[in-house]
Design a protein around this motif. Structure first.
Motif, PDB file in Angstrom:
ATOM      1  N   LYS A 149      32.291 -13.654   4.146  1.00  0.00           N
ATOM      2  CA  LYS A 149      31.310 -13.849   5.105  1.00  0.00           C
ATOM      3  C   LYS A 149      31.332 -13.154   6.209  1.00  0.00           C
ATOM      4  CE  LYS A 149      29.507 -17.956   5.006  1.00  0.00           C
ATOM      5  NZ  LYS A 149      28.926 -19.415   4.924  1.00  0.00           N
ATOM      6  N   PHE A 150      30.276 -12.436   6.501  1.00  0.00           N
ATOM      7  CA  PHE A 150      30.388 -11.609   7.858  1.00  0.00           C
ATOM      8  C   PHE A 150      28.729 -11.358   8.504  1.00  0.00           C
ATOM      9  CE2 PHE A 150      29.399  -9.404   3.867  1.00  0.00           C
ATOM     10  CZ  PHE A 150      28.027  -8.769   4.040  1.00  0.00           C
ATOM     11  N   ASN A 151      28.867 -10.800   9.799  1.00  0.00           N
ATOM     12  CA  ASN A 151      27.750 -10.736  10.472  1.00  0.00           C
ATOM     13  C   ASN A 151      27.088  -9.316   9.797  1.00  0.00           C
ATOM     14  OD1 ASN A 151      28.166 -12.743  12.139  1.00  0.00           O
ATOM     15  ND2 ASN A 151      29.177 -11.683  13.272  1.00  0.00           N
ATOM     16  N   LEU A 152      25.646  -9.346   9.747  1.00  0.00           N
ATOM     17  CA  LEU A 152      25.157  -8.005   9.479  1.00  0.00           C
ATOM     18  C   LEU A 152      24.137  -7.476  10.110  1.00  0.00           C
ATOM     19  CD1 LEU A 152      24.819  -6.161   6.838  1.00  0.00           C
ATOM     20  CD2 LEU A 152      23.284  -7.964   6.017  1.00  0.00           C
ATOM     21  N   HIS A 153      24.196  -6.205  10.415  1.00  0.00           N
ATOM     22  CA  HIS A 153      23.204  -5.666  11.341  1.00  0.00           C
ATOM     23  C   HIS A 153      22.551  -4.389  10.526  1.00  0.00           C
ATOM     24  CE1 HIS A 153      22.245  -2.463  14.508  1.00  0.00           C
ATOM     25  NE2 HIS A 153      21.494  -3.529  14.989  1.00  0.00           N
ATOM     26  N   GLY A 154      21.241  -4.379  10.724  1.00  0.00           N
ATOM     27  CA  GLY A 154      20.449  -3.317  10.286  1.00  0.00           C
ATOM     28  C   GLY A 154      19.370  -2.732  11.136  1.00  0.00           C
ATOM     29  N   HIS A 155      19.489  -1.606  10.984  1.00  0.00           N
ATOM     30  CA  HIS A 155      18.072  -0.742  12.040  1.00  0.00           C
ATOM     31  C   HIS A 155      17.380  -0.098  11.109  1.00  0.00           C
ATOM     32  CE1 HIS A 155      16.697   2.749  14.174  1.00  0.00           C
ATOM     33  NE2 HIS A 155      16.331   1.678  15.105  1.00  0.00           N
ATOM     34  N   SER A 156      16.005   0.049  11.327  1.00  0.00           N
ATOM     35  CA  SER A 156      14.833   0.815  10.511  1.00  0.00           C
ATOM     36  C   SER A 156      15.086   0.274   9.033  1.00  0.00           C
ATOM     37  CB  SER A 156      15.193   2.199  10.909  1.00  0.00           C
ATOM     38  OG  SER A 156      14.063   2.940  10.337  1.00  0.00           O
ATOM     39  N   TYR A 157      15.166   1.279   8.153  1.00  0.00           N
ATOM     40  CA  TYR A 157      15.058   1.024   6.612  1.00  0.00           C
ATOM     41  C   TYR A 157      16.439   0.160   6.396  1.00  0.00           C
ATOM     42  CZ  TYR A 157      14.525   1.779   1.881  1.00  0.00           C
ATOM     43  OH  TYR A 157      14.637   1.455   0.443  1.00  0.00           O
ATOM     44  N   GLY A 158      17.534   0.287   7.175  1.00  0.00           N
ATOM     45  CA  GLY A 158      18.664  -0.345   7.087  1.00  0.00           C
ATOM     46  C   GLY A 158      18.451  -1.857   7.349  1.00  0.00           C
ATOM     47  N   GLY A 159      17.350  -2.157   8.248  1.00  0.00           N
ATOM     48  CA  GLY A 159      17.237  -3.395   8.381  1.00  0.00           C
ATOM     49  C   GLY A 159      16.496  -4.044   7.325  1.00  0.00           C
ATOM     50  N   TYR A 160      15.490  -3.297   6.700  1.00  0.00           N
ATOM     51  CA  TYR A 160      14.940  -3.651   5.660  1.00  0.00           C
ATOM     52  C   TYR A 160      15.746  -4.180   4.398  1.00  0.00           C
ATOM     53  CZ  TYR A 160      11.877  -3.164   1.228  1.00  0.00           C
ATOM     54  OH  TYR A 160      11.404  -3.535  -0.176  1.00  0.00           O
ATOM     55  N   LEU A 161      16.972  -3.328   4.149  1.00  0.00           N
ATOM     56  CA  LEU A 161      18.023  -3.554   3.045  1.00  0.00           C
ATOM     57  C   LEU A 161      18.825  -4.718   3.536  1.00  0.00           C
ATOM     58  CD1 LEU A 161      19.180   0.032   2.349  1.00  0.00           C
ATOM     59  CD2 LEU A 161      17.614  -1.162   0.954  1.00  0.00           C
ATOM     60  N   SER A 162      19.105  -4.816   4.973  1.00  0.00           N
ATOM     61  CA  SER A 162      19.924  -5.847   5.232  1.00  0.00           C
ATOM     62  C   SER A 162      19.103  -7.172   5.011  1.00  0.00           C
ATOM     63  CB  SER A 162      20.338  -6.003   6.556  1.00  0.00           C
ATOM     64  OG  SER A 162      20.966  -4.649   6.956  1.00  0.00           O
ATOM     65  N   ALA A 163      17.964  -7.249   5.462  1.00  0.00           N
ATOM     66  CA  ALA A 163      17.067  -8.495   4.934  1.00  0.00           C
ATOM     67  C   ALA A 163      16.963  -8.784   3.452  1.00  0.00           C
ATOM     68  CB  ALA A 163      15.756  -8.365   5.520  1.00  0.00           C
ATOM     69  N   LEU A 164      16.928  -7.762   2.633  1.00  0.00           N
ATOM     70  CA  LEU A 164      17.002  -8.167   1.150  1.00  0.00           C
ATOM     71  C   LEU A 164      18.412  -8.722   0.864  1.00  0.00           C
ATOM     72  CD1 LEU A 164      15.078  -4.888  -0.220  1.00  0.00           C
ATOM     73  CD2 LEU A 164      14.547  -7.350  -0.222  1.00  0.00           C
ATOM     74  N   LEU A 165      19.392  -8.015   1.518  1.00  0.00           N
ATOM     75  CA  LEU A 165      20.558  -8.337   1.043  1.00  0.00           C
ATOM     76  C   LEU A 165      20.969 -10.011   1.500  1.00  0.00           C
ATOM     77  CD1 LEU A 165      23.501  -7.582  -0.012  1.00  0.00           C
ATOM     78  CD2 LEU A 165      24.118  -7.065   2.026  1.00  0.00           C
ATOM     79  N   ALA A 166      20.396 -10.343   2.694  1.00  0.00           N
ATOM     80  CA  ALA A 166      20.376 -11.590   3.292  1.00  0.00           C
ATOM     81  C   ALA A 166      19.757 -12.749   2.252  1.00  0.00           C
ATOM     82  CB  ALA A 166      20.086 -11.684   4.772  1.00  0.00           C
ATOM     83  N   ILE A 167      18.636 -12.096   1.854  1.00  0.00           N
ATOM     84  CA  ILE A 167      17.797 -12.989   1.195  1.00  0.00           C
ATOM     85  C   ILE A 167      18.511 -13.434  -0.288  1.00  0.00           C
ATOM     86  CG2 ILE A 167      15.692 -13.157  -0.283  1.00  0.00           C
ATOM     87  CD1 ILE A 167      14.206 -11.789   2.262  1.00  0.00           C
ATOM     88  N   THR A 168      19.053 -12.230  -0.682  1.00  0.00           N
ATOM     89  CA  THR A 168      19.696 -12.534  -2.188  1.00  0.00           C
ATOM     90  C   THR A 168      20.995 -13.143  -2.176  1.00  0.00           C
ATOM     91  OG1 THR A 168      20.462 -10.229  -2.118  1.00  0.00           O
ATOM     92  CG2 THR A 168      18.322 -10.541  -3.173  1.00  0.00           C
ATOM     93  N   HIS A 169      21.872 -12.744  -0.927  1.00  0.00           N
ATOM     94  CA  HIS A 169      23.065 -13.397  -0.906  1.00  0.00           C
ATOM     95  C   HIS A 169      23.186 -14.359   0.419  1.00  0.00           C
ATOM     96  CE1 HIS A 169      24.445 -11.213  -4.454  1.00  0.00           C
ATOM     97  NE2 HIS A 169      23.859 -10.072  -3.880  1.00  0.00           N
ATOM     98  N   PRO A 170      22.546 -15.319   0.630  1.00  0.00           N
ATOM     99  CA  PRO A 170      22.762 -15.920   1.868  1.00  0.00           C
ATOM    100  C   PRO A 170      23.960 -16.718   1.985  1.00  0.00           C
ATOM    101  CG  PRO A 170      21.448 -17.028   0.440  1.00  0.00           C
ATOM    102  CD  PRO A 170      21.621 -15.877  -0.299  1.00  0.00           C
ATOM    103  N   ASP A 171      24.633 -16.882   1.071  1.00  0.00           N
ATOM    104  CA  ASP A 171      25.902 -17.583   1.185  1.00  0.00           C
ATOM    105  C   ASP A 171      26.994 -16.488   1.892  1.00  0.00           C
ATOM    106  OD1 ASP A 171      25.615 -16.160  -1.172  1.00  0.00           O
ATOM    107  OD2 ASP A 171      27.504 -16.735  -1.730  1.00  0.00           O
ATOM    108  N   ARG A 172      26.931 -15.019   1.792  1.00  0.00           N
ATOM    109  CA  ARG A 172      27.613 -14.271   2.261  1.00  0.00           C
ATOM    110  C   ARG A 172      27.485 -13.881   3.967  1.00  0.00           C
ATOM    111  NH1 ARG A 172      30.164 -10.712  -1.236  1.00  0.00           N
ATOM    112  NH2 ARG A 172      31.350 -10.335   0.352  1.00  0.00           N
TER     113      ARG A 172
END
Length: 75
Positions: free
Chosen positions: A20-43
């Motif tokens: 489990k970790f904190n995730l930060h994303g900016h611009s397109y990385g924010g889009y990818l980070s949101a997708l990752l958080a949606i698909t793996h909320p337990d992480r």
């Protein structure tokens, strides 16, 4: 997002990331980070997004030839 999930699993397996970790994303990385958080909320402990954006569809009148570097078009 499959490649990102594989990378995440490998980095966790090698000990570079905790489960489990904190995730930060900016611009397109924010889009990818949101997708990752949606698909793996337990992480994800916390998600921080700065100016997230996602891909947009191209307009019907899109012309890629207008993107060429031409000093005459820099006005």
């Amino acid at each position: 997002i499959g490649w990102l999930t594989k990378w995440l699993d490998k980095m966790t397996q090698l000990g570079y990331l905790p489960y489990k970790f904190n995730l930060h994303g900016h611009s397109y990385g924010g889009y990818l980070s949101a997708l990752l958080a949606i698909t793996h909320p337990d992480r994800i402990l916390a998600l921080f997004l700065n100016s997230p954006c996602g891909p947009e569809s191209l307009p019907d009148d899109y012309d890629p030839t207008n993107l060429r570097m031409n000093p005459g078009n820099w006005n």
